[in-house]
Design an enzyme around this catalytic site. Structure first.
Site, PDB file in Angstrom:
ATOM      1  N   HIS A   1      -8.416   0.960  -3.707  1.00 25.13           N
ATOM      2  CA  HIS A   1      -9.305   0.646  -2.770  1.00 25.13           C
ATOM      3  C   HIS A   1     -10.129   2.006  -2.474  1.00 25.13           C
ATOM      4  O   HIS A   1      -9.503   2.946  -2.043  1.00 25.13           O
ATOM      5  CB  HIS A   1      -8.516   0.284  -1.624  1.00 25.13           C
ATOM      6  CG  HIS A   1      -9.167   0.037  -0.215  1.00 25.13           C
ATOM      7  ND1 HIS A   1      -8.647   0.038   0.776  1.00 25.13           N
ATOM      8  CD2 HIS A   1     -10.732   0.192  -0.051  1.00 25.13           C
ATOM      9  CE1 HIS A   1      -9.524  -0.106   1.745  1.00 25.13           C
ATOM     10  NE2 HIS A   1     -10.595  -0.075   1.348  1.00 25.13           N
TER      11      HIS A   1
ATOM     12  N   ASP B   1      -6.540  -6.137   4.953  1.00 19.83           N
ATOM     13  CA  ASP B   1      -5.948  -4.818   4.681  1.00 19.83           C
ATOM     14  C   ASP B   1      -5.963  -4.238   6.126  1.00 19.83           C
ATOM     15  O   ASP B   1      -6.909  -3.991   6.524  1.00 19.83           O
ATOM     16  CB  ASP B   1      -6.740  -4.027   3.811  1.00 19.83           C
ATOM     17  CG  ASP B   1      -6.028  -2.450   3.523  1.00 19.83           C
ATOM     18  OD1 ASP B   1      -5.037  -2.250   3.978  1.00 19.83           O
ATOM     19  OD2 ASP B   1      -6.958  -1.909   2.720  1.00 19.83           O
TER      20      ASP B   1
ATOM     21  N   ASP C   1      -4.973   3.561  -2.205  1.00 16.93           N
ATOM     22  CA  ASP C   1      -6.078   4.114  -1.177  1.00 16.93           C
ATOM     23  C   ASP C   1      -6.370   5.240  -1.538  1.00 16.93           C
ATOM     24  O   ASP C   1      -5.957   6.368  -1.126  1.00 16.93           O
ATOM     25  CB  ASP C   1      -5.269   3.716   0.381  1.00 16.93           C
ATOM     26  CG  ASP C   1      -5.183   2.391   0.904  1.00 16.93           C
ATOM     27  OD1 ASP C   1      -6.281   1.551   0.759  1.00 16.93           O
ATOM     28  OD2 ASP C   1      -4.181   2.156   1.297  1.00 16.93           O
TER      29      ASP C   1
ATOM     30  N   SER D   1       0.974  -1.059   0.086  1.00 20.31           N
ATOM     31  CA  SER D   1       0.136  -0.122   0.063  1.00 20.31           C
ATOM     32  C   SER D   1       1.082   1.318   0.078  1.00 20.31           C
ATOM     33  O   SER D   1       1.812   1.460   0.847  1.00 20.31           O
ATOM     34  CB  SER D   1      -0.897   0.042   1.319  1.00 20.31           C
ATOM     35  OG  SER D   1      -1.487   1.323   1.308  1.00 20.31           O
TER      36      SER D   1
ATOM     37  N   MET E   1     -12.001   4.246  -0.538  1.00 25.66           N
ATOM     38  CA  MET E   1     -12.845   4.681   0.853  1.00 25.66           C
ATOM     39  C   MET E   1     -13.595   6.084   0.423  1.00 25.66           C
ATOM     40  O   MET E   1     -13.165   7.112   1.015  1.00 25.66           O
ATOM     41  CB  MET E   1     -11.891   4.668   1.839  1.00 25.66           C
ATOM     42  CG  MET E   1     -11.203   3.345   2.389  1.00 25.66           C
ATOM     43  SD  MET E   1      -9.834   3.327   3.276  1.00 25.66           S
ATOM     44  CE  MET E   1      -8.657   3.258   1.853  1.00 25.66           C
TER      45      MET E   1
ATOM     46  N   MET F   1     -11.554  -5.387   5.867  1.00 21.28           N
ATOM     47  CA  MET F   1     -10.434  -4.681   6.699  1.00 21.28           C
ATOM     48  C   MET F   1     -10.324  -5.144   7.965  1.00 21.28           C
ATOM     49  O   MET F   1     -11.264  -5.631   8.609  1.00 21.28           O
ATOM     50  CB  MET F   1     -11.301  -3.044   6.801  1.00 21.28           C
ATOM     51  CG  MET F   1     -11.528  -2.321   5.486  1.00 21.28           C
ATOM     52  SD  MET F   1     -10.094  -1.940   4.831  1.00 21.28           S
ATOM     53  CE  MET F   1      -9.087  -1.123   6.251  1.00 21.28           C
TER      54      MET F   1
ATOM     55  N   HIS G   1      -1.254  -1.408  -4.126  1.00 25.09           N
ATOM     56  CA  HIS G   1      -2.739  -1.058  -3.505  1.00 25.09           C
ATOM     57  C   HIS G   1      -2.634   0.359  -3.563  1.00 25.09           C
ATOM     58  O   HIS G   1      -1.626   1.144  -2.868  1.00 25.09           O
ATOM     59  CB  HIS G   1      -2.559  -1.828  -2.183  1.00 25.09           C
ATOM     60  CG  HIS G   1      -3.923  -1.537  -1.381  1.00 25.09           C
ATOM     61  ND1 HIS G   1      -5.049  -2.456  -1.558  1.00 25.09           N
ATOM     62  CD2 HIS G   1      -4.323  -0.795  -0.356  1.00 25.09           C
ATOM     63  CE1 HIS G   1      -5.926  -2.145  -0.949  1.00 25.09           C
ATOM     64  NE2 HIS G   1      -5.565  -1.209  -0.042  1.00 25.09           N
TER      65      HIS G   1
ATOM     66  N   MET H   1      -9.033   8.129  -0.360  1.00 26.50           N
ATOM     67  CA  MET H   1     -10.041   8.671   0.755  1.00 26.50           C
ATOM     68  C   MET H   1     -10.496   9.926   0.446  1.00 26.50           C
ATOM     69  O   MET H   1      -9.990  10.887   0.072  1.00 26.50           O
ATOM     70  CB  MET H   1      -8.977   8.564   2.213  1.00 26.50           C
ATOM     71  CG  MET H   1      -8.461   7.348   2.424  1.00 26.50           C
ATOM     72  SD  MET H   1      -7.347   7.557   3.812  1.00 26.50           S
ATOM     73  CE  MET H   1      -6.529   5.954   3.842  1.00 26.50           C
TER      74      MET H   1
HETATM   75  C1  DX5 Z   1      -6.225   1.805   5.648  1.00 31.21           C
HETATM   76  C2  DX5 Z   1      -5.667   1.367   4.197  1.00 31.21           C
HETATM   77  C3  DX5 Z   1      -4.751   0.634   4.328  1.00 31.21           C
HETATM   78  C4  DX5 Z   1      -3.395   1.075   4.985  1.00 31.21           C
HETATM   79  C5  DX5 Z   1      -2.722  -0.230   5.559  1.00 31.21           C
HETATM   80  O1  DX5 Z   1      -7.178   2.415   5.797  1.00 31.21           O
HETATM   81  O2  DX5 Z   1      -7.004   0.853   3.645  1.00 31.21           O
HETATM   82  O3  DX5 Z   1      -4.460   0.119   2.870  1.00 31.21           O
HETATM   83  O4  DX5 Z   1      -2.593   1.595   3.980  1.00 31.21           O
HETATM   84  O5  DX5 Z   1      -1.719   0.315   6.143  1.00 31.21           O
HETATM   85  P1  DX5 Z   1      -0.849  -0.648   7.098  1.00 31.21           P
HETATM   86  O6  DX5 Z   1      -0.379  -2.074   6.468  1.00 31.21           O
HETATM   87  O7  DX5 Z   1       0.351   0.202   7.747  1.00 31.21           O
HETATM   88  O8  DX5 Z   1      -1.736  -1.328   8.366  1.00 31.21           O
HETATM   89 ZN    ZN Z   2      -6.574  -0.159   1.707  1.00 31.67          ZN
END
Ligand code: DX5
Ligand code: ZN
Length: 220
Positions: free
Chosen positions: A66, A175, A35, A8, A68, A137, A33, A37
């Site tokens: 991903h 994740d 993310d 990620s 969010m 998650m 990956h 947001m």
């Molecule tokens: C959190 C994200 C993850 C995040 C995971 O909301 O969806 O993908 O990057 O990070 P680590 O591996 O540091 O928990």
């Molecule tokens: Zn993620």
């Protein structure tokens, strides 16, 4: 079943992002990956379409996006154009998840469905035969570097069982809070796609990726 590492980039060093991605790719991470947001579905804001469009040129890794974000249906075509291969939405963020999954497939992407730690796995059950990947998650979405929620292991087992009962060879991605010290428990519970942010990008991404790949290779 294929076992895959999806670093990620939320935890990467963005001033040298291309280089850090390359280190993970060279050492065997097949997915990247990404993310997204929106400051609404989750409290923080990360990065989005222009960044994805830019990095697609820099790697051959599968872009595992991903979302969010609230009402992701609004952005399905845009993420396809920016280079997403997998587009994962949150069950909690959609009014009509089946319609969004359908739209992702119409746009020729693989569809993922994710649930937050407090959502009952049974709420996802009816969608398992419509998706390519389920994303469990194992922390509350929004931030990297959180602690793995131990109850996630039973939740992974439950989803793997539901998939098997339906004869589905479903990818199950997990994740949040995954490190070299607990990744085997996650794999043993039935996951086959491992997201790791801090555990890959804090320290030496080459060495960290190599160590994850060594563990994953025992599951091939
Ligand atoms: C959190 C994200 C993850 C995040 C995971 O909301 O969806 O993908 O990057 O990070 P680590 O591996 O540091 O928990
Ligand atoms: Zn993620």
């Amino acid at each position: 079943m294929k076992y895959v590492l999806a670093p990620s980039i939320l935890s990467a060093d963005f001033k040298v992002l291309g280089e850090q991605m390359r280190l993970t790719e060279e050492n065997g991470a097949e997915y990247l990956h990404f993310d997204v947001m929106d400051g609404m579905f989750v409290p923080s804001i990360s990065f989005g379409l222009p960044v994805l469009a830019s990095i697609r040129e820099a790697t051959r890794q599968i872009k595992d996006v991903h979302l969010m974000i609230q009402d992701p249906v609004r952005y399905v075509e845009a993420f396809k154009e920016a280079g997403a291969d997998f587009l994962t939405i949150h069950l909690e963020a959609c009014q009509d998840p089946a319609a969004v999954i359908h739209k992702i497939h119409e746009c020729k992407m693989k569809a993922g469905l994710s649930i937050c730690p407090e959502t009952d796995v049974r709420e996802a059950e009816g969608f398992l035969d419509q998706i390519d990947m389920f994303l469990m998650m194992s922390v509350h979405p929004g931030f990297g570097g959180q602690k793995f929620i131990p109850e996630s292991l039973d939740r992974i087992r439950a989803v793997r069982k539901m998939a098997e009962e339906r004869g589905l060879d479903l990818d199950i991605e997990v994740d949040g809070g995954i490190y070299l010290t607990n990744v085997e428990e996650v794999l043993d519970a039935g996951a086959n796609v491992i997201v790791a942010g801090s555990a890959v990008f804090n320290g030496d991404p080459s060495q960290n990726t190599k160590k994850f790949m060594e563990i994953l290779s025992h599951y091939e």
